[in-house]
Design a protein around this motif. Structure first.
Motif, short mmCIF file in Angstrom:
data_model
loop_
_atom_site.label_atom_id
_atom_site.label_comp_id
_atom_site.label_asym_id
_atom_site.label_seq_id
_atom_site.Cartn_x
_atom_site.Cartn_y
_atom_site.Cartn_z
N ASP A 1 -2.32 -6.13 6.37
CA ASP A 1 -2.39 -4.69 6.60
C ASP A 1 -1.41 -3.92 5.71
OD1 ASP A 1 -4.32 -5.05 8.54
OD2 ASP A 1 -2.88 -4.99 10.20
N LEU A 2 -0.44 -4.61 5.15
CA LEU A 2 0.60 -3.96 4.35
C LEU A 2 0.40 -4.10 2.85
CD1 LEU A 2 3.63 -5.35 6.40
CD2 LEU A 2 2.49 -3.15 6.73
N SER B 1 0.17 4.08 1.25
CA SER B 1 0.14 4.70 2.58
C SER B 1 1.18 4.07 3.51
CB SER B 1 -1.26 4.58 3.19
OG SER B 1 -1.62 3.22 3.34
N VAL B 2 1.43 2.80 3.36
CA VAL B 2 2.44 2.11 4.18
C VAL B 2 3.83 2.59 3.77
CG1 VAL B 2 3.50 -0.13 4.69
CG2 VAL B 2 1.01 0.09 4.63
N VAL C 1 8.24 -2.40 8.96
CA VAL C 1 6.85 -1.97 9.03
C VAL C 1 6.84 -0.51 9.51
CG1 VAL C 1 5.91 -4.28 9.46
CG2 VAL C 1 6.60 -2.87 11.39
N PRO C 2 5.72 0.19 9.38
CA PRO C 2 5.70 1.57 9.86
C PRO C 2 6.17 1.68 11.31
CG PRO C 2 3.75 1.14 8.58
CD PRO C 2 4.45 -0.19 8.74
N GLN D 1 4.54 5.92 5.21
CA GLN D 1 4.84 5.89 6.65
C GLN D 1 6.26 5.42 6.92
OE1 GLN D 1 1.64 3.37 8.00
NE2 GLN D 1 0.57 5.10 8.91
N ARG E 1 0.84 -1.20 0.00
CA ARG E 1 0.00 0.00 0.00
C ARG E 1 0.88 1.25 0.00
NH1 ARG E 1 -5.31 -1.12 3.42
NH2 ARG E 1 -5.32 -3.37 3.17
#
Length: 148
Positions: free
Chosen positions: A144-145, A55-56, A93-94, A59, A53
């Motif tokens: 989620d990623l 957005s990921v 990860v973020p 971040q 994503r």
């Protein structure tokens, strides 16, 4: 040959044998852990070519996300363990990292764990009773990623 030299040679030989035994035990432990971690490694390989994503990516790399690869493989910080027998992986990860790994207790029972390492905070560790629950947590984390 005098007794002192004889004794020193015995000690050196015992030390060399114990070092070989130790290396053998470590290798066997890595192989056992790698077998237990194989489903996790396969699951990651199944999604590594999927898109992350945006957005990921923003971040994780706010200033240069557009220059990064947009596939899940970019989130792999590294495999844990020897290259030929990985027993886990470390994901970016973020705000930190996620470590998924298999270790063995002193009694030989496996420990399936996930460690969330957030920058500037104390790492949070979670142990799972079996490989299925551990993999389920991996699936939820990666979902989620990934852009599905």
């Amino acid at each position: 040959m005098n007794r002192t030299l004889e004794k020193l040679r015995e000690l050196a030989q015992e030390s060399a044998l114990s070092a070989q035994d130790s290396q053998s035990k470590v290798r066997k432990t890595h192989e056992s852990c790698a077998q237990l971690a194989a489903p996790l490694i396969r699951a990651f390989r199944d999604v590594e070519k999927e898109f992350v994503r945006i957005s990921v990516l923003k971040q994780i790399w706010p200033t240069d996300y557009h220059r990064r690869d947009d596939r899940v493989s970019v989130l792999l910080a590294g495999m844990l363990g020897p290259e030929d027998a990985p027993y886990g992986l470390k994901l970016i990860v973020p705000y930190g990292y996620l470590h998924f790994e298999v270790t063995l207790k002193s009694d030989g029972l496996p420990v399936f764990s996930c460690i969330r390492d957030t920058q500037g905070q104390r790492p949070m560790s979670m142990d799972f009773p079996d490989v299925d629950r551990w993999l389920e947590f991996f699936y939820k984390s990666i979902a989620d990623l990934v852009e599905l």
